[in-house]
Write a protein that holds these residues in place. Structure first.
Motif, mmCIF file in Angstrom:
data_model
loop_
_atom_site.group_PDB
_atom_site.id
_atom_site.type_symbol
_atom_site.label_atom_id
_atom_site.label_comp_id
_atom_site.label_asym_id
_atom_site.label_seq_id
_atom_site.Cartn_x
_atom_site.Cartn_y
_atom_site.Cartn_z
ATOM 1 N N ARG A 1 2.190 10.898 -8.482
ATOM 2 C CA ARG A 1 2.083 9.777 -7.551
ATOM 3 C C ARG A 1 0.802 9.864 -6.737
ATOM 4 O O ARG A 1 0.175 8.841 -6.439
ATOM 5 C CB ARG A 1 3.300 9.742 -6.623
ATOM 6 C CG ARG A 1 4.545 9.151 -7.260
ATOM 7 C CD ARG A 1 5.514 8.662 -6.205
ATOM 8 N NE ARG A 1 6.006 9.750 -5.378
ATOM 9 C CZ ARG A 1 7.139 10.403 -5.586
ATOM 10 N NH1 ARG A 1 7.886 10.100 -6.642
ATOM 11 N NH2 ARG A 1 7.528 11.365 -4.771
ATOM 12 N N GLU A 2 0.426 11.089 -6.358
ATOM 13 C CA GLU A 2 -0.831 11.258 -5.627
ATOM 14 C C GLU A 2 -2.010 10.776 -6.464
ATOM 15 O O GLU A 2 -2.974 10.211 -5.936
ATOM 16 C CB GLU A 2 -1.035 12.724 -5.240
ATOM 17 C CG GLU A 2 -0.005 13.286 -4.264
ATOM 18 C CD GLU A 2 -0.160 12.715 -2.860
ATOM 19 O OE1 GLU A 2 -1.200 12.071 -2.593
ATOM 20 O OE2 GLU A 2 0.740 12.904 -2.032
ATOM 21 N N ILE A 3 -1.956 11.000 -7.773
ATOM 22 C CA ILE A 3 -3.033 10.556 -8.656
ATOM 23 C C ILE A 3 -2.966 9.052 -8.868
ATOM 24 O O ILE A 3 -3.984 8.349 -8.805
ATOM 25 C CB ILE A 3 -2.929 11.294 -10.010
ATOM 26 C CG1 ILE A 3 -3.144 12.798 -9.822
ATOM 27 C CG2 ILE A 3 -3.932 10.739 -11.010
ATOM 28 C CD1 ILE A 3 -2.905 13.604 -11.073
ATOM 29 N N ARG A 4 -1.773 8.546 -9.080
ATOM 30 C CA ARG A 4 -1.612 7.142 -9.432
ATOM 31 C C ARG A 4 -2.074 6.206 -8.323
ATOM 32 O O ARG A 4 -2.553 5.098 -8.594
ATOM 33 C CB ARG A 4 -0.132 6.878 -9.760
ATOM 34 C CG ARG A 4 0.141 5.533 -10.397
ATOM 35 C CD ARG A 4 1.609 5.425 -10.722
ATOM 36 N NE ARG A 4 2.430 5.600 -9.526
ATOM 37 C CZ ARG A 4 3.745 5.753 -9.556
ATOM 38 N NH1 ARG A 4 4.381 5.774 -10.720
ATOM 39 N NH2 ARG A 4 4.422 5.903 -8.429
ATOM 40 N N GLN A 5 -1.939 6.626 -7.077
ATOM 41 C CA GLN A 5 -2.350 5.760 -5.979
ATOM 42 C C GLN A 5 -3.847 5.861 -5.689
ATOM 43 O O GLN A 5 -4.336 5.237 -4.746
ATOM 44 C CB GLN A 5 -1.570 6.101 -4.712
ATOM 45 C CG GLN A 5 -1.854 7.488 -4.159
ATOM 46 C CD GLN A 5 -1.167 7.710 -2.826
ATOM 47 O OE1 GLN A 5 -0.779 6.746 -2.160
ATOM 48 N NE2 GLN A 5 -1.023 8.955 -2.425
ATOM 49 N N ARG A 6 -4.568 6.597 -6.521
ATOM 50 C CA ARG A 6 -6.023 6.728 -6.364
ATOM 51 C C ARG A 6 -6.701 6.325 -7.667
ATOM 52 O O ARG A 6 -7.034 7.171 -8.495
ATOM 53 C CB ARG A 6 -6.382 8.170 -5.991
ATOM 54 C CG ARG A 6 -5.863 8.558 -4.617
ATOM 55 C CD ARG A 6 -5.975 10.056 -4.397
ATOM 56 N NE ARG A 6 -5.613 10.404 -3.039
ATOM 57 C CZ ARG A 6 -4.353 10.546 -2.618
ATOM 58 N NH1 ARG A 6 -3.354 10.381 -3.468
ATOM 59 N NH2 ARG A 6 -4.095 10.849 -1.373
ATOM 60 N N PRO A 7 -6.934 5.042 -7.878
ATOM 61 C CA PRO A 7 -7.558 4.591 -9.136
ATOM 62 C C PRO A 7 -8.915 5.242 -9.382
ATOM 63 O O PRO A 7 -9.287 5.474 -10.536
ATOM 64 C CB PRO A 7 -7.686 3.070 -8.942
ATOM 65 C CG PRO A 7 -6.655 2.726 -7.911
ATOM 66 C CD PRO A 7 -6.570 3.910 -7.005
ATOM 67 N N TRP A 8 -9.654 5.527 -8.330
ATOM 68 C CA TRP A 8 -10.971 6.153 -8.514
ATOM 69 C C TRP A 8 -10.844 7.516 -9.180
ATOM 70 O O TRP A 8 -11.678 7.890 -10.013
ATOM 71 C CB TRP A 8 -11.679 6.302 -7.165
ATOM 72 C CG TRP A 8 -10.990 7.234 -6.204
ATOM 73 C CD1 TRP A 8 -10.033 6.913 -5.291
ATOM 74 C CD2 TRP A 8 -11.187 8.639 -6.086
ATOM 75 N NE1 TRP A 8 -9.618 8.035 -4.614
ATOM 76 C CE2 TRP A 8 -10.321 9.113 -5.083
ATOM 77 C CE3 TRP A 8 -12.017 9.556 -6.730
ATOM 78 C CZ2 TRP A 8 -10.259 10.456 -4.702
ATOM 79 C CZ3 TRP A 8 -11.962 10.890 -6.359
ATOM 80 C CH2 TRP A 8 -11.093 11.330 -5.354
ATOM 81 N N PHE A 9 -9.794 8.268 -8.833
ATOM 82 C CA PHE A 9 -9.616 9.593 -9.423
ATOM 83 C C PHE A 9 -9.306 9.486 -10.908
ATOM 84 O O PHE A 9 -9.889 10.199 -11.736
ATOM 85 C CB PHE A 9 -8.503 10.334 -8.683
ATOM 86 C CG PHE A 9 -8.292 11.744 -9.167
ATOM 87 C CD1 PHE A 9 -9.021 12.787 -8.637
ATOM 88 C CD2 PHE A 9 -7.364 12.026 -10.161
ATOM 89 C CE1 PHE A 9 -8.846 14.088 -9.097
ATOM 90 C CE2 PHE A 9 -7.173 13.313 -10.619
ATOM 91 C CZ PHE A 9 -7.924 14.356 -10.080
ATOM 92 N N LEU A 10 -8.393 8.588 -11.257
ATOM 93 C CA LEU A 10 -8.050 8.408 -12.664
ATOM 94 C C LEU A 10 -9.267 7.965 -13.477
ATOM 95 O O LEU A 10 -9.504 8.450 -14.588
ATOM 96 C CB LEU A 10 -6.933 7.368 -12.799
ATOM 97 C CG LEU A 10 -5.503 7.871 -12.586
ATOM 98 C CD1 LEU A 10 -4.536 6.699 -12.617
ATOM 99 C CD2 LEU A 10 -5.129 8.894 -13.644
ATOM 100 N N ALA A 11 -10.053 7.043 -12.911
ATOM 101 C CA ALA A 11 -11.227 6.556 -13.621
ATOM 102 C C ALA A 11 -12.243 7.676 -13.837
ATOM 103 O O ALA A 11 -12.816 7.817 -14.923
ATOM 104 C CB ALA A 11 -11.862 5.398 -12.843
ATOM 105 N N CYS A 12 -12.453 8.483 -12.805
ATOM 106 C CA CYS A 12 -13.415 9.582 -12.924
ATOM 107 C C CYS A 12 -12.933 10.643 -13.912
ATOM 108 O O CYS A 12 -13.718 11.146 -14.732
ATOM 109 C CB CYS A 12 -13.662 10.219 -11.556
ATOM 110 S SG CYS A 12 -14.620 9.196 -10.423
ATOM 111 N N VAL A 13 -11.658 10.997 -13.847
ATOM 112 C CA VAL A 13 -11.134 12.020 -14.750
ATOM 113 C C VAL A 13 -11.205 11.535 -16.193
ATOM 114 O O VAL A 13 -11.529 12.308 -17.110
ATOM 115 C CB VAL A 13 -9.682 12.377 -14.361
ATOM 116 C CG1 VAL A 13 -9.018 13.205 -15.441
ATOM 117 C CG2 VAL A 13 -9.675 13.149 -13.041
#
Length: 461
Positions: free
Chosen positions: A252-264
């Protein structure tokens, strides 16, 4: 902490060369070498999510201590076996698997250790220093392992690795972090009858009211250390359900941060394309551009570029770190383009230098941004997802490079890989950490908190 990370990085970098030379002394079978080297990678990938959960539950210095001790013991066992002249591939594979499992537990704890030791304004500088140490270790380790192996045998190289891991464990395990001080303050405040709203000197709140506190559900004792997001729970729902719940909260911490998912995702593509390049480029250079010496020149130019990039990162006037990071990752387009149209070795070396310089700038910026934007209580789980994607992408690229090149040709595959790595990483710039509300607590995460009693306060995240 810097000394401990230096020892651990050097020991880690010694292992592949030592194992390679040891296996080649036992057999000329390349398949056997691949099995031994993969034996470390497979358990690491499988156990990374577990390591992320434990990294958020336990004190990071203790996790680092345990992980490096286990790796040191595995290398010591390899050293003993090799010194006795017992080159048993099964033993080497099993001990390598044990070391890989230890990496899965220790790797997610390192970012939390940095956060617990280094104040926010100094983290970029410290992360840059750690990056320089790691880069230099990757350059020096093969030469050290090769020299020791030729002069005395691979058993002594493995013994040196074990000693370095022991030094790293004692160094990192002896660090006194703010997390440890808060935990001890909480435990002191929890003792005794009628403890209400106890707060230690480091700002830890949350000691339960009343003498001999017992959980209201099933008589199960419950503890919680709060303040910077450190949690400890003992509940009667079972180990597996607690583990699954922690994984879901990390996601959930990852999912609420689209920038993190995009960068990873972009970084995963980078590792995949790097696997393609490191498979195709050596063959092209050796066969068409002058031989092995020229390939070593290209590799060393990349190493120099990465070290300089890591060194420059905290000294550059960077206002948008996410954009700079992703442009640095997209620079891998340059060596892929140079590979697509094989030209002078100097062109490929300069292109690879630029790409690795971009990676060097990315490394400390990424470590710093993630530590600032992800709550400390979830940092280990979030970083385990990041590490899992990165570690899995590189060997996949290495594995499929030759078959794909046989179908499409080196030129077409290099063009597609270059466009893919540039597009995936530049697209991530559309998201920004400042607009992703990284520190907001999700509504469905309220069950992490116990109901407050009258007069109690909840510490802010």
């Amino acid at each position: 902490m810097l000394i401990g990370r230096c020892l651990s990085a050097l020991a880690t970098a010694l292992i592949p060369t030592t194992l390679t030379l040891a296996v080649l002394r036992a057999t000329d079978d390349g398949g056997a070498l691949g099995i031994v080297l993969a034996s470390e990678l497979v358990p690491m990938l499988l156990l990374l999510p577990v390591g992320g959960v434990l990294a958020d539950r336990l004190r990071p210095e203790r996790v680092a201590l345990f992980a490096d001790l286990v790796r040191g013991l595995s290398q010591a066992a390899i050293a003993v076996e090799l010194l006795l002249g017992l080159y048993r591939l099964v033993d080497l594979a099993l001990l390598s698997a044990l070391a890989g499992a230890a990496i899965a537990f220790g790797s997610p704890a390192v970012p939390r250790l940095v956060v617990a030791v280094v104040p926010g304004p100094a983290r970029l500088r410290v992360n840059a220093r750690i990056g320089v140490v790691t880069s230099l270790s990757s350059v020096a380790a093969p030469a050290i392992a090769g020299t020791v192996t030729v002069a005395a045998g691979p058993g002594w190289a493995a013994g040196l690795t074990a000693v370095l891991f022991a030094g790293s464990a004692l160094t990192l395990g002896g660090i006194r972090t703010s997390i440890a001080r808060r935990a001890e303050g909480f435990q002191d405040a929890e003792q005794g009858a009628g403890v209400q709203g106890a707060e230690d000197g480091a700002g830890v709140r949350g000691a339960e009211q009343g003498a001999g506190v017992r959980g209201a559900e099933g008589g199960v004792a419950g503890r919680r250390v709060e303040g910077s997001g450190v949690e400890r729970e003992a509940e009667g729902r079972g180990t597996f359900s607690a583990f699954g719940r922690d994984l879901r909260r990390g996601w959930r911490e990852i999912r609420q941060r689209p920038w993190f998912l995009a960068c990873v995702f972009g970084h995963g593509v980078w590792h995949f394309v790097a696997g393609l390049f490191l498979t195709l480029a050596p063959v092209t250079v050796v066969q068409d551009l002058g031989g092995e010496t020229n390939w070593m020149v290209i590799v060393q130019s990349g190493t120099v570029g990465m070290v300089l990039g890591v060194f420059a990162a905290p000294r550059l006037p960077i206002r948008r770190p996410l954009a700079v990071m992703q442009v640095g990752a997209a620079a891998y387009l340059l060596p892929m383009a140079a590979l697509a149209v094989p030209g002078p070795v100097a062109v490929l070396a300069v292109a690879y230098f630029a790409a690795m310089f971009g990676l060097g700038v990315l490394i400390p910026l990424w470590e710093t941004v993630v530590a600032e934007e992800i709550p400390e209580r979830a940092l280990g789980r979030v970083r385990s997802f990041d590490t899992l994607i990165s570690f899995a992408s590189r060997p996949f690229g290495l594995a499929v490079a030759a078959p794909l090149a046989g179908l499409t040709g080196v030129t077409a595959l290099a063009v597609v890989g270059g466009v893919l790595v540039a597009a995936a990483n530049l697209a991530a710039i559309a998201w920004s950490p400042t607009t992703a509300e990284p520190r907001a607590r999700p509504r469905d995460d309220v069950d992490e908190q116990r109901p407050l009693r009258r007069g109690q306060r909840r510490p802010s995240v």
